[in-house]
Design a protein around this motif. Structure first.
Motif, short mmCIF file in Angstrom:
data_model
loop_
_atom_site.label_atom_id
_atom_site.label_comp_id
_atom_site.label_asym_id
_atom_site.label_seq_id
_atom_site.Cartn_x
_atom_site.Cartn_y
_atom_site.Cartn_z
N CYS A 1 0.86 -0.98 -0.22
CA CYS A 1 -0.06 0.02 0.14
C CYS A 1 0.87 1.33 -0.09
CB CYS A 1 -0.88 -0.09 1.24
SG CYS A 1 -2.29 -1.22 1.21
N TYR A 2 1.84 1.30 0.70
CA TYR A 2 2.92 2.36 0.84
C TYR A 2 4.15 2.40 -0.23
CZ TYR A 2 0.31 4.04 4.97
OH TYR A 2 -0.51 4.45 5.91
N PRO B 1 -7.38 15.42 3.91
CA PRO B 1 -7.62 14.13 3.44
C PRO B 1 -7.11 13.08 4.79
CG PRO B 1 -6.42 14.67 1.92
CD PRO B 1 -6.63 15.99 2.63
N SER B 2 -7.76 12.41 5.30
CA SER B 2 -7.24 11.35 6.34
C SER B 2 -6.38 10.47 5.70
CB SER B 2 -8.52 10.67 7.14
OG SER B 2 -7.90 9.56 8.03
N GLY B 3 -5.23 9.91 6.22
CA GLY B 3 -4.41 9.13 5.39
C GLY B 3 -3.28 9.85 4.75
N TYR B 4 -3.43 11.01 4.65
CA TYR B 4 -2.11 11.75 3.79
C TYR B 4 -1.02 11.52 4.68
CZ TYR B 4 0.32 15.69 1.40
OH TYR B 4 1.16 16.44 0.80
N TYR B 5 0.30 11.14 3.98
CA TYR B 5 1.19 11.09 4.93
C TYR B 5 2.70 11.83 4.44
CZ TYR B 5 2.63 7.62 1.19
OH TYR B 5 2.72 6.94 0.02
N GLY B 6 2.35 13.00 3.64
CA GLY B 6 3.56 13.88 3.44
C GLY B 6 3.48 14.88 4.50
N ASN B 7 4.37 15.89 4.20
CA ASN B 7 4.59 16.98 5.19
C ASN B 7 3.65 17.90 5.21
OD1 ASN B 7 7.84 16.38 6.37
ND2 ASN B 7 7.96 15.87 4.08
N VAL B 8 3.17 18.07 6.39
CA VAL B 8 2.13 19.05 6.69
C VAL B 8 2.32 20.03 7.60
CG1 VAL B 8 -0.40 19.51 6.33
CG2 VAL B 8 0.37 17.19 6.03
N ILE B 9 3.88 19.96 7.82
CA ILE B 9 4.39 20.84 8.71
C ILE B 9 4.78 22.24 8.43
CG2 ILE B 9 4.75 19.20 10.82
CD1 ILE B 9 7.81 19.21 9.82
N VAL B 10 4.77 23.40 9.23
CA VAL B 10 5.47 24.48 8.94
C VAL B 10 6.01 25.05 10.39
CG1 VAL B 10 3.92 25.28 7.00
CG2 VAL B 10 3.30 25.69 9.38
N LEU B 11 6.95 25.93 10.23
CA LEU B 11 7.73 26.26 11.35
C LEU B 11 7.58 27.99 11.57
CD1 LEU B 11 9.30 23.51 10.29
CD2 LEU B 11 10.86 24.04 11.94
N PRO B 12 6.79 28.37 12.09
CA PRO B 12 6.34 29.95 12.19
C PRO B 12 7.36 30.41 13.19
CG PRO B 12 4.57 28.89 13.23
CD PRO B 12 5.43 27.64 12.40
N SER C 1 -6.08 4.35 5.09
CA SER C 1 -5.60 3.88 4.02
C SER C 1 -4.86 5.06 3.55
CB SER C 1 -6.70 3.68 2.80
OG SER C 1 -7.29 2.57 3.14
N PRO C 2 -3.57 4.81 2.87
CA PRO C 2 -2.59 5.91 2.54
C PRO C 2 -3.29 6.85 1.50
CG PRO C 2 -1.71 3.55 1.85
CD PRO C 2 -3.11 3.45 2.64
N VAL C 3 -3.00 8.19 1.68
CA VAL C 3 -3.45 8.95 0.50
C VAL C 3 -1.97 9.95 0.15
CG1 VAL C 3 -4.71 11.07 0.22
CG2 VAL C 3 -5.60 9.38 1.53
N TRP C 4 -1.79 9.82 -1.14
CA TRP C 4 -0.63 10.56 -1.80
C TRP C 4 -1.05 11.95 -2.01
CZ3 TRP C 4 4.33 9.74 -1.82
CH2 TRP C 4 5.07 10.55 -2.71
N GLU C 5 -1.98 12.48 -2.96
CA GLU C 5 -2.52 13.84 -3.03
C GLU C 5 -1.62 15.07 -2.73
OE1 GLU C 5 -5.12 13.80 -4.64
OE2 GLU C 5 -5.83 11.74 -4.42
#
Length: 465
Positions: free
Chosen positions: A83-84, A311-322, A200-204
């Protein structure tokens, strides 16, 4: 030696020998799509082109007697990669330096090992840093590159007590802590025989691409080009030979420190409070010129900032550093609440538009954006809710889970338990030896100030009664 194994060993008088099998590539258990996938513009920034290590410690579990954790995890890894499957590929550079995952199915690096040491010998409770981490996560020659190299390196080290240590090195371009934890939960499910993944993994990855044309709508102080302060005392240099220490915060200590804040800040988060304490004490310890700027970069997961929901399952970077930015004088002379307010404001600045602005900045600078790595900058990541310690391969939850070390200007907040089972927070700090001594004294003084303030308040109430 790994680039992240920079500190002197802890004071635990621990020596052990690790015997490793030859590293192997674990490929997906079934055929997977051969395709190329673009990473997002958030993933693509130079700041994430590095490897991140995770260490999970597991106790002996009688119900798993006779079962080999290394073999179980190896087989589960092959199943999870179905899956991944992008993790089984390799990063390439496309047009204009854009990173692409070439989904080749070549596999991830896997190492079986045995160590003549028990889990108990690492100390009770388990607290970083530990010596010889490079033996528990072997840096396979030729595997450390960002491009054309395995995206994951996994080592399972079996201990003579029946427990084991699971270690992993991740190419940060692929995932942040939340994304990695999702993958590891799936790996744990496969190891325990769960037929399908709970999530379930999500690319997007296009969801975190810059608009066309790219628009930078915020001033991103976190990416300022900062030179090392010319006034830095020679006594704190060089910064490339630091020591590490762990500092713990139990419920009682957090309550004490919270008492230093004005009433309107008493409901601040534990992260905001501890981060403010660490930032202030570190700044006092490094003894910069009062007019120098210092900055705290807060790692913020931006998933909840999106509308509609991410989306639930997204496994990319969703972080920012203010960045919270102030002068040494203001940070050190004003009350602790001042630092808390700055951190709260920095976190509150993160919106969906802010994330898009970071993506635009990445594109505008040709991916070459990174965080200032100077002693006046401090980065703290809150991993207390990431759940690494909850990963279960069949031997129960980890006794300790997360990054074992601080690196340069970066620290992590991680959950820990004492002998009584009471939950607290531990962080590793990385500083030159003389600065570390001053930092520890400043933190003790802050705790003492809080304790004395509480006693004084209690006595005043008693007198009034």
């Amino acid at each position: 030696m790994h680039p992240f194994v920079m500190a002197t060993p802890s004071n635990i008088p621990l020596e052990f020998t690790v015997r490793r099998c030859e590293p192997e590539l674990v490929t997906p258990a079934k055929p997977t799509p051969y395709e190329q996938k673009l990473v997002s513009d958030i993933d693509d920034q130079e700041a994430f082109r590095l490897h991140v290590p995770i260490f999970n410690f597991y106790q002996y579990e009688p119900s798993m007697e006779g079962k080999d954790p290394a073999e179980i995890i190896r087989e589960a890894l092959a199943q999870t990669l179905v899956c991944y499957y992008p993790f089984a590929g390799r990063l390439r550079e496309g047009a204009n330096g854009k990173l692409i995952v070439d989904c080749t199915g070549e596999g991830v690096m896997f190492i079986k090992a045995d160590a003549d040491v028990t889990l108990e010998q690492f100390g009770e409770p388990l607290l970083p840093p530990f010596p010889y981490l490079d033996q528990l996560l072997y840096d396979v020659p030729g595997s450390e590159g960002i491009l054309n190299c395995p995206l994951l390196l996994v080592q399972v080290t079996r201990l003579k007590c029946g427990g084991f240590i699971f270690t992993l090195r991740l190419n940060h371009v692929m995932s942040d802590a939340t994304g990695l934890a999702q993958f590891l939960f799936a790996l744990g499910e496969m190891a325990r025989g769960v037929a399908t993944h709970l999530i379930s993994p999500v690319w997007e990855r296009h969801l975190l691409d810059a608009r066309h044309p790219a628009r930078i709508t915020f001033t991103h102080r976190e990416y300022d080009e900062v030179e090392a302060p010319v006034t830095t005392p020679i006594t704190i240099l060089p910064f490339d030979n630091p020591v590490q220490r762990s500092f713990s915060f139990g419920f009682a200590e957090v309550s004490l420190l919270r008492s230093l804040l004005p009433p309107h800040l008493h409901r601040c988060t534990t992260f905001e409070l501890i981060t403010a304490c660490l930032w202030r004490c570190r700044t006092l310890a490094i003894n910069l010129d009062p007019d120098e700027e210092v900055r705290m970069l807060c790692v913020v997961n931006a998933c909840s900032k999106f509308n509609p929901s991410f989306p639930s399952g997204y496994y990319g970077n969703v972080i920012v550093l203010p960045a919270a930015v102030t002068t040494v004088k203001s940070l050190c002379e004003k009350p602790l609440g001042y630092a808390v307010e700055l951190i709260k404001q920095a976190k509150a600045s993160v919106t969906e538009e802010y994330v898009k602005s970071v993506a635009a900045l990445t594109v505008a600078r040709g991916k070459r954006i990174h965080f200032p790595n100077v002693i006046g900058t401090y980065i703290i990541s809150d991993l207390t809710k990431a759940g690494f310690e909850d990963i279960d391969f069949g031997w129960g939850k980890a006794v300790f889970g997360g990054p074992m070390i601080a690196v340069g200007v970066i620290s992590h907040l991680m959950p820990t338990k004492n002998k009584k089972g009471e939950v607290g927070i531990v962080t590793s700090v990385c500083l030159p030896a003389p600065v570390m001594e001053r930092f520890a004294k400043e933190l003790d003084m802050l705790k003492h100030q809080a304790s004395e303030g509480k006693k004084s308040k209690s006595n005043s109430i008693s007198s009034a009664l």
